[in-house]
Design a protein around this motif. Structure first.
Motif, PDB file in Angstrom:
ATOM      1  N   PRO A  71       0.814  -1.238   0.000  1.00  0.00           N
ATOM      2  CA  PRO A  71       0.000   0.000   0.000  1.00  0.00           C
ATOM      3  C   PRO A  71       0.841   1.280   0.000  1.00  0.00           C
ATOM      4  O   PRO A  71       0.359   2.309  -0.442  1.00  0.00           O
ATOM      5  N   HIS A  72       2.074   1.207   0.464  1.00  0.00           N
ATOM      6  CA  HIS A  72       2.925   2.388   0.572  1.00  0.00           C
ATOM      7  C   HIS A  72       3.183   2.968  -0.833  1.00  0.00           C
ATOM      8  O   HIS A  72       2.432   3.830  -1.285  1.00  0.00           O
ATOM      9  N   HIS A  74       3.751   0.728  -3.567  1.00  0.00           N
ATOM     10  CA  HIS A  74       3.388  -0.322  -4.520  1.00  0.00           C
ATOM     11  C   HIS A  74       4.530  -1.243  -4.940  1.00  0.00           C
ATOM     12  O   HIS A  74       4.400  -1.960  -5.948  1.00  0.00           O
ATOM     13  N   ALA A  75       5.644  -1.238  -4.199  1.00  0.00           N
ATOM     14  CA  ALA A  75       6.642  -2.277  -4.472  1.00  0.00           C
ATOM     15  C   ALA A  75       5.982  -3.631  -4.263  1.00  0.00           C
ATOM     16  O   ALA A  75       5.079  -3.779  -3.442  1.00  0.00           O
ATOM     17  N   TYR A 114      -0.267   6.040  12.075  1.00  0.00           N
ATOM     18  CA  TYR A 114      -0.562   5.898  10.641  1.00  0.00           C
ATOM     19  C   TYR A 114      -0.830   4.438  10.295  1.00  0.00           C
ATOM     20  O   TYR A 114      -1.734   4.105   9.536  1.00  0.00           O
TER      21      TYR A 114
ATOM     22  N   GLN C 171      10.183   6.069 -11.434  1.00  0.00           N
ATOM     23  CA  GLN C 171      10.380   5.125 -10.339  1.00  0.00           C
ATOM     24  C   GLN C 171      11.862   5.023  -9.985  1.00  0.00           C
ATOM     25  O   GLN C 171      12.211   4.851  -8.819  1.00  0.00           O
ATOM     26  N   GLN C 341      11.852  -1.251  -7.860  1.00  0.00           N
ATOM     27  CA  GLN C 341      11.487  -0.180  -8.797  1.00  0.00           C
ATOM     28  C   GLN C 341      10.776  -0.711 -10.037  1.00  0.00           C
ATOM     29  O   GLN C 341       9.897  -0.047 -10.583  1.00  0.00           O
ATOM     30  N   ASP C 343       8.803  -3.232 -10.395  1.00  0.00           N
ATOM     31  CA  ASP C 343       7.414  -3.658 -10.233  1.00  0.00           C
ATOM     32  C   ASP C 343       6.750  -2.923  -9.089  1.00  0.00           C
ATOM     33  O   ASP C 343       6.519  -3.464  -8.025  1.00  0.00           O
ATOM     34  N   GLN C 344       6.474  -1.657  -9.336  1.00  0.00           N
ATOM     35  CA  GLN C 344       5.644  -0.905  -8.400  1.00  0.00           C
ATOM     36  C   GLN C 344       4.255  -0.901  -9.018  1.00  0.00           C
ATOM     37  O   GLN C 344       3.844   0.058  -9.667  1.00  0.00           O
ATOM     38  N   ASP C 345       3.580  -2.053  -8.881  1.00  0.00           N
ATOM     39  CA  ASP C 345       2.282  -2.244  -9.512  1.00  0.00           C
ATOM     40  C   ASP C 345       2.404  -2.166 -11.037  1.00  0.00           C
ATOM     41  O   ASP C 345       1.573  -1.577 -11.712  1.00  0.00           O
ATOM     42  N   GLY C 346       3.457  -2.779 -11.539  1.00  0.00           N
ATOM     43  CA  GLY C 346       3.666  -2.778 -12.985  1.00  0.00           C
ATOM     44  C   GLY C 346       4.736  -1.791 -13.378  1.00  0.00           C
ATOM     45  O   GLY C 346       5.453  -1.237 -12.537  1.00  0.00           O
ATOM     46  N   ASP C 350       1.006   3.291 -10.168  1.00  0.00           N
ATOM     47  CA  ASP C 350      -0.266   4.006 -10.023  1.00  0.00           C
ATOM     48  C   ASP C 350      -0.194   4.825  -8.745  1.00  0.00           C
ATOM     49  O   ASP C 350      -0.436   4.321  -7.647  1.00  0.00           O
ATOM     50  N   THR C 353      -3.102   5.571  -5.701  1.00  0.00           N
ATOM     51  CA  THR C 353      -3.546   4.644  -4.658  1.00  0.00           C
ATOM     52  C   THR C 353      -2.449   4.378  -3.625  1.00  0.00           C
ATOM     53  O   THR C 353      -2.590   3.483  -2.796  1.00  0.00           O
ATOM     54  N   GLU C 354      -1.374   5.123  -3.669  1.00  0.00           N
ATOM     55  CA  GLU C 354      -0.289   4.882  -2.726  1.00  0.00           C
ATOM     56  C   GLU C 354      -0.608   5.513  -1.365  1.00  0.00           C
ATOM     57  O   GLU C 354      -1.568   6.260  -1.219  1.00  0.00           O
ATOM     58  N   HIS C 355       0.204   5.161  -0.374  1.00  0.00           N
ATOM     59  CA  HIS C 355       0.064   5.738   0.981  1.00  0.00           C
ATOM     60  C   HIS C 355       1.429   6.263   1.394  1.00  0.00           C
ATOM     61  O   HIS C 355       2.261   5.504   1.903  1.00  0.00           O
ATOM     62  N   LEU C 356       1.635   7.549   1.178  1.00  0.00           N
ATOM     63  CA  LEU C 356       2.967   8.099   1.456  1.00  0.00           C
ATOM     64  C   LEU C 356       3.183   8.269   2.944  1.00  0.00           C
ATOM     65  O   LEU C 356       2.233   8.422   3.722  1.00  0.00           O
TER      66      LEU C 356
END
Lengths: 423, 423, 423
Positions: A71-72, A74-75, A114, C171, C341, C343-346, C350, C353-356
């Motif tokens: 979720p962070h 997307h790794a 968080y 990325q 790097q 494969d961060q959702d491909g 995206d 939808t991340e959570h920084l």
């Protein structure tokens, strides 16, 4: 023949599609238990219904199934560390429990809350008959696990396998339900010993079946009746179980077969096969047959699950043997199914231009049930089969009956005797 | 330079496209006869103009060409049984004659007339000069087979080959018509013996041609005139024959060459080459040359027809040889054509941004003829060339003429003497 | 988290895109000088920002960079002849100077002025530190080459490498700026000798950094401050230099590192790395380390620049080592960056939808700077960094400071002493 819209509806199963929503209401096979055999072992990539997931067996033996992307940022969690209590992303060390809850965010300040607000997408799993099953639907609707007979059996009484099938899942479903093709695609020109394949000698190969289709608590009963040379009829009862399962009559005595066609994406699918026998454990001959790759189990590459006979090698078709040995020139029952299913005008069959016959009645009925159920679900009606665990406690049937016996009478004699686990 | 719309029109040939409709009015090469050499042998996959087909030679020796998908539920007929009278789908045993008529539906009731109403898509074929030709257009418009000279010759007088070309078909057409490139792309820095390639020594390599383009009954006559060192002119007459054929002047005496660029889909094509000689059969030197892979015939993989020199190996370019031996550093005439044709800004050339020169007149004329014909056909005017079989009875010409000789006089002396089959 | 529109803006760099326009305002690494080592040698294919180019070193030693397609009919200049004064297309012999001017059209009439009006697309190049740099923007805005310290050094003081990275360029940028991941992704469970990787032993691995971000003349100064076990703080100063460059603090004394993430297209990129040391040439130990493939330089296939550890072999992850040796089970710093790097959702993350987290501040700042600059440029404001050559004359910094020292004081002591070339 379907309208273009219905064919789309039937074949698209990604997130947010009506058919994808329907299938997500059911427990489905996700991977083989042997792929995550070792507690604390390597995570594995799993793709289901267009979703990229990661499965892992925690050190405590339970199996987690999470969306692959952390979720962070997307790794992929495929690279993750399989630790006590959860999987930890290697990029910044975020750790997630099997239910998706974020347990640790070591790069955040110690007093941060968080992590309490971040969840990974996670799906419940259930291990049964050598398969990790998953439920990808809304948590509040999670059904009881179906009361499959094989799920109650101890090790040694069942065998599960999977194969990559490069076509839309429903072409596999249709093949399983299609009783009429048995006497063509799977015909041999001699006996079992000569051709390394289960013979159809107990069934009159030259007669076409008459079909009866009835609804069951789990889906459909697809009944094919053929005149029997010795008098009476020869019956094949193939249950279709929602969403994409069948119980296929076996030519081998007391050897039951379950199959599942599970979408990977819209142009490829996993074909799962379980064979089981409650009465006694598999013996050497059973294993030899099931592992020989000539039944509905096929030999596959252990990494990719691509069958040894595949489209790159034209399924090792032997054109000479096609004239002398069997109808296709390909050895093995499932091996014969693959070429016709994987190229029905490409990876997704165009059902707007087909010409159905009288032997396609089971297929038509299954399409209708799936389409009707998907449309109803969009209007708010949940599929009742998903919640009817007991209805999945059944077997298929094939065999002769006298002139005064109906299929149901015969079929009932072959059903599981008890819902109690066999010990 | 073309508008984007005209470039689309020129390059798209799938079912229902205007250019696809135009090409379908003509007999075109579909596959080599050697691919279906054996009566009753294995069917082969054939893709033409975006259509997936299956070709097979029936036990009686005739060749069928059917849409690959069985009309029933679209299993591929490639897996089919090549039987007396037709091909039988292995899924449910439906059998089809070469004209597409369904002959048997063994899984339907015996008294069913369903089979009379089901036809597979089927195309007529014609075998000539080692090639199976096909007509993919409306049955009622099927033209007489073109009166090609090579089609009247007995075995031994011709050689046919095909290669996979990974680009839109029209880039191949343009290359065949492009006389000007010969003195650059195909230039050697020495003679034939040293460099394993047909020498251009009889043509002044340093002079540019002046072009004359005239219409013929079959398409265009593309005439290139160069000053001849010995006085007079050196002529190259390259007929363009609708829809995608050329007759390329050969440097080898009395060795005639026909080429056809046949779309597989919009980004790949079959390049067919026929060489022929009516006067006498090919001798050992002819075969050595034609099979050596350095002429317009190339060496290919026997399964895929991918040339041995191909884009994966950069056509085996030798950069040292490019400075010392020939213009490209690549050996072989066709081998030199492939790299430039297969990457003209990708698989489909963007003709909206090109900069044409005076040497592109033949190409411009061919484009115009094709575009005009495709547009006319959409308005109901059939292409007259398709019905003009006699107009295809011609050869190309190259050679010197005196100052008072025009190209037509010279060309006519080189034309076929008769339309009678050589026995 | 970005809006979908901003994520598109950030990641799309083809011709005509706002981010593509922005990056084209800067000098960027195009290829290694060693790829075109030989004057008059073979041209090489280069893809940058979605443009297909050809690079070649002329016999005079200068390097040309032209659009691959010949302006005539778009044959690829890759097949071209690298001659004195320019590259010649093999199709019809058109010849182009490195500035794109057409020099010869031998197939046109001698008195034609056509060639004066035809230009190939050509980009200026600059050779520095073992890299051919290119400027792909409007000619009239071409900036002075940035005053990088490494660009002033003689051979022996630097080492440049490149690798293919199969993901969107940003990325890679984010990974370079992400100081927080060092203590996770790159953590070893022991020292350097045991694990073949630079140890982080001088930094307290268990403490999270506090970030300070400031703008600089070239981009951003990303400062990470960690409590230092011996008192005071441990600082890592990572400059982000427009458009896609970073200077990464090295664990090796006086070994400076520059990285550039250069889009090939939107789903793949070149990762360039330069290490340099003005004080003295690299010695044997330096080369051994830099060529060993375990630093930010990796071992790659010499033809494709695909890293030896790559997604096809799961980056040779060793799941046992992941529990015993280091955090990932993968050896080598860059080798550890690649899997997360790529494969961060491909291939394109995206970011909607991340959570920084708090450790992503440098990344957020770099995204904002890039997005703001791209949007401003669309409104007519040129990026000032492109014209500020002097601002690129800097190094990164990492090391401890006493309690009363700020990062800038420490960083300034480490900066280049002069802008004069080292002789």
């Amino acid at each position: 023949m379907l309208s273009a819209a219905d064919n789309e509806l039937l074949t698209r199963t990604g997130p947010g599609t009506p058919m994808g929503d329907l299938i997500r209401r059911f427990w489905i096979p996700a991977l083989l238990a042997s792929e995550v055999a070792e507690p604390g072992g390597a995570p594995v990539r799993v793709s289901l219904l267009g979703e990229k997931l990661v499965a892992f067996r925690s050190p405590d033996g339970s199996v987690g199934l999470l969306e692959a992307r952390c979720p962070h940022r997307h790794a992929s969690l495929f690279w993750g560390r399989n630790e006590e209590g959860g999987i930890r992303c290697v990029y910044h060390g975020w750790k997630f429990a099997s239910d998706g809850q974020c347990l640790e965010m070591p790069a955040e300040p110690e007093d941060s809350s968080y992590r309490e607000r971040v969840r990974a997408v996670a799906y419940p799993t259930h291990e049964a008959a050598g398969i990790i099953w998953a439920y990808l639907g809304p948590a509040e609707l999670k059904p009881e696990f179906p009361d499959f007979e094989f799920a109650r059996l101890p090790e040694g009484h069942f065998h599960a396998s999977k194969r990559l099938q490069r076509c839309n899942y429903f072409q596999n479903v249709e093949g399983e339900l299609d009783s009429a093709h048995v006497q063509f695609l799977h015909r041999t020109f001699g006996g079992y010993e000569a051709h390394g394949r289960v013979s159809l000698k107990s069934m009159d190969e030259t007669e076409n079946p008459v079909y009866t289709i009835e609804e069951s608590g789990a889906g459909l009963m697809c009944v094919a009746e053929r005149p029997y040379p010795q008098g009476g009829a020869y019956w094949r009862v193939t249950p279709f179980l929602m969403p994409t399962f069948t119980m296929v009559p076996s030519m081998v005595e007391a050897h039951n077969t379950f199959t599942a066609a599970i979408p990977i994406d819209d142009v490829s699918s996993w074909g799962f096969t379980i064979t089981w026998r409650p009465e006694r454990p598999f013996d050497e001959a059973d294993w030899e047959r099931d592992l020989g790759g000539l039944t509905l189990h096929v030999k596959v590459d252990p990494e990719t699950f691509i069958p040894e006979r595949n489209r790159e090698n034209n399924f090792l078709i032997d054109r000479e043997a096609q004239h002398t040995t069997n109808f296709t020139g390909i050895m093995g029952t499932r091996n014969q199914d693959l070429p016709v299913q994987e190229d029905q005008d490409g990876a997704i069959c165009d059902r707007t231009t087909e010409h159905l016959g009288t032997t396609d009645r089971a297929i038509v009925a299954a399409r209708r049930l799936m389409l009707r159920s998907a449309k109803s679900l969009q209007k708010g009606t949940e599929p009742p089969q998903a919640q009817n665990s007991a209805a999945y406690n059944m077997r298929s049937f094939s065999g002769p009956g006298t002139a005064d016996q109906g299929w149901r009478e015969l079929w009932e004699t072959a059903q599981p005797k008890s819902t109690q686990p066999v010990s």
